[in-house]
Design a protein around this motif. Structure first.
Motif, short mmCIF file in Angstrom:
data_model
loop_
_atom_site.label_atom_id
_atom_site.label_comp_id
_atom_site.label_asym_id
_atom_site.label_seq_id
_atom_site.Cartn_x
_atom_site.Cartn_y
_atom_site.Cartn_z
N MET A 52 87.65 37.75 29.55
CA MET A 52 88.70 36.77 29.26
C MET A 52 89.52 37.23 28.06
N GLY A 53 88.83 37.74 27.05
CA GLY A 53 89.52 38.24 25.88
C GLY A 53 90.45 39.39 26.23
N TYR A 54 89.96 40.28 27.08
CA TYR A 54 90.78 41.42 27.51
C TYR A 54 92.07 40.94 28.17
N ASN A 55 91.91 39.96 29.07
CA ASN A 55 93.09 39.42 29.75
C ASN A 55 94.07 38.79 28.78
N ILE A 56 93.54 38.16 27.73
CA ILE A 56 94.42 37.59 26.71
C ILE A 56 95.09 38.73 25.93
N GLY A 57 94.29 39.71 25.56
CA GLY A 57 94.78 40.80 24.71
C GLY A 57 95.95 41.57 25.31
N TYR A 131 76.79 36.47 22.30
CA TYR A 131 77.80 36.76 21.29
C TYR A 131 78.87 35.69 21.46
N TYR A 132 78.74 34.66 20.65
CA TYR A 132 79.57 33.48 20.84
C TYR A 132 81.07 33.81 20.78
N CYS A 133 81.43 34.71 19.89
CA CYS A 133 82.86 35.02 19.71
C CYS A 133 83.28 36.25 20.48
N ASN A 134 82.60 36.56 21.56
CA ASN A 134 82.86 37.81 22.27
C ASN A 134 84.28 37.91 22.80
N VAL A 135 84.95 36.77 22.88
CA VAL A 135 86.34 36.79 23.34
C VAL A 135 87.20 37.64 22.39
N LEU A 136 86.87 37.60 21.10
CA LEU A 136 87.67 38.34 20.11
C LEU A 136 87.61 39.84 20.33
N SER A 137 86.42 40.35 20.65
CA SER A 137 86.30 41.78 20.86
C SER A 137 87.12 42.20 22.08
N GLY A 138 87.12 41.33 23.11
CA GLY A 138 87.92 41.62 24.30
C GLY A 138 89.41 41.64 23.99
N VAL A 139 89.84 40.71 23.15
CA VAL A 139 91.26 40.65 22.80
C VAL A 139 91.70 41.95 22.13
N ILE A 140 90.89 42.42 21.18
CA ILE A 140 91.26 43.65 20.46
C ILE A 140 91.29 44.84 21.42
N ARG A 141 90.28 44.92 22.27
CA ARG A 141 90.22 46.02 23.22
C ARG A 141 91.44 46.00 24.16
N GLY A 142 91.76 44.83 24.69
CA GLY A 142 92.89 44.71 25.61
C GLY A 142 94.21 45.04 24.93
N ALA A 143 94.39 44.50 23.73
CA ALA A 143 95.66 44.71 23.03
C ALA A 143 95.86 46.19 22.71
N LEU A 144 94.81 46.85 22.25
CA LEU A 144 94.94 48.26 21.89
C LEU A 144 95.15 49.14 23.12
N GLU A 145 94.56 48.71 24.22
CA GLU A 145 94.73 49.50 25.44
C GLU A 145 96.20 49.55 25.86
N MET A 146 96.92 48.45 25.61
CA MET A 146 98.33 48.41 26.01
C MET A 146 99.20 49.29 25.13
N VAL A 147 98.72 49.65 23.96
CA VAL A 147 99.47 50.61 23.15
C VAL A 147 98.73 51.95 23.13
N SER A 148 98.22 52.28 24.29
CA SER A 148 97.59 53.56 24.63
C SER A 148 96.41 53.99 23.76
N MET A 149 95.60 53.03 23.32
CA MET A 149 94.37 53.40 22.63
C MET A 149 93.17 52.81 23.37
#
Lengths: 186, 141
Positions: A52-57, A131-149
């Motif tokens: 879910m975090g990834y999709n948000i990110g 990991y209650y806040c696991n959404v946050l890690s997904g957000v960071i991963r998704g966001a960085l992937e869109m700027v080629s990291m």
């Protein structure tokens, strides 16, 4: 109207529409609770939150760039600072700090002292692996992937599990070149 | 009075995901729009290769005797470009503002599928307001 350079996290935070923090915290809690009921397995819930975090990110990155006026970062160090100082402030209203860099500058820790997601949360014994806040890690991963990291984001400290802070380890796996022509084998 | 002819948004792979005519002049049919979008995507990519130094982000402004084309590419790769009468001012700020509208009314719409054609009424309404010439002048301030 055109931003003349990066704006500070505080400036952006005060200029965008916000919701009541309690509504936000409780809504997130309800989502996690519902996932636990539906999936009945803590590991599956962790996975789902990350997805879910990834999709948000992958969507959030555009808003971050549009509203902060941040342009291309020179290296991963600057990227991490931007996430901690501007990103977290802009979307969660808290600032994080970056530390524990490894020698080649591809792995660091983002430490959250204050985390609005967990204001009312106590983890019961039945959910110890969560990991209650696991959404946050997904957000960071998704966001960085869109700027080629390509990154790997994991929790190394979690106050809900008895640590003294929230710490995310962000590891840069690969920087994908975005220039044409793409190689034939890619 | 300088006028905006049309506005395009193309996704990372060069597909046209949004097109809007802004006036009575310079209208194009759907096939021509698609052609312009994919042409521009390729030309933009080629222009990066033309640069003698590294780190070029592609054409930002194309000037011709009958039109100007201003392009803004976001870091994730979506391109926004506007075709207008030669010499129309404040187009860079307009494009940045459209990018903000896109993040607010397109990406935040849970039913919008990323990379797909944009059919969001709120985005349309806000965009129409933004391209009105008096609004554009306001952006320039």
């Amino acid at each position: 109207m055109a931003p003349v350079g990066p704006r500070s996290g505080d400036a952006i935070f005060s200029s965008i529409d916000r919701v009541n923090a309690e509504l936000f915290t409780l809504t997130y809690g309800a989502i996690v609770r519902q996932l636990l009921t539906d999936l009945e397995d803590v590991d599956e819930v962790n996975k789902q939150l990350d997805q879910m975090g990834y999709n948000i990110g992958i969507r959030l990155i555009d808003e971050f760039l549009a509203k902060s006026g941040v342009s291309r970062c020179v290296d991963f160090k600057e990227t991490a600072e931007m996430i901690a100082k501007v990103g977290f402030k802009m979307f969660l209203g808290v600032t994080a700090s970056v530390s524990s860099w490894d020698a080649d500058g591809t792995c660091c820790s983002i430490i959250l002292e204050d985390n609005p997601l967990v204001d009312f949360v106590e983890l019961p014994d039945t959910c110890q692996g969560l990991y209650y806040c696991n959404v946050l890690s997904g957000v960071i991963r998704g966001a960085l992937e869109m700027v080629s990291m390509k990154t790997e984001v994991t929790w190394t400290r979690d106050a809900l599990r008895g640590d003294d802070a929230y710490e995310l380890q962000v590891k840069l796996l690969k920087q994908v070149a975005e220039e044409y022509p793409y190689k034939d084998d890619e | 009075m300088a006028a905006i002819y049309s506005l395009y948004i193309i996704n990372k792979s060069g597909g046209l995901i949004f097109y809007k005519d802004c006036g009575t002049k310079g209208r194009m049919d759907t096939n021509d729009c698609l052609r312009v979008a994919s042409l521009w995507h390729s030309m933009h990519a080629i222009s990066q290769q033309l640069s003698p130094v590294n780190g070029c982000s592609g054409i930002e402004l194309l000037q011709a005797d009958t039109f100007d084309l201003h392009c803004f590419q976001s870091l994730p790769g979506t391109k926004f470009f506007v075709v207008c009468e030669p010499g129309t001012p404040h187009m860079e700020s307009l494009l940045r503002y459209i990018y903000e509208l896109y993040t607010d009314y397109v990406l935040k719409n849970p039913f919008y599928e990323i990379e797909m054609p944009i059919r969001c009424e709120l985005f349309d309404i806000n965009l129409t307001q933004a391209v009105q010439s008096d609004r554009v002048a306001l952006l320039g301030r």
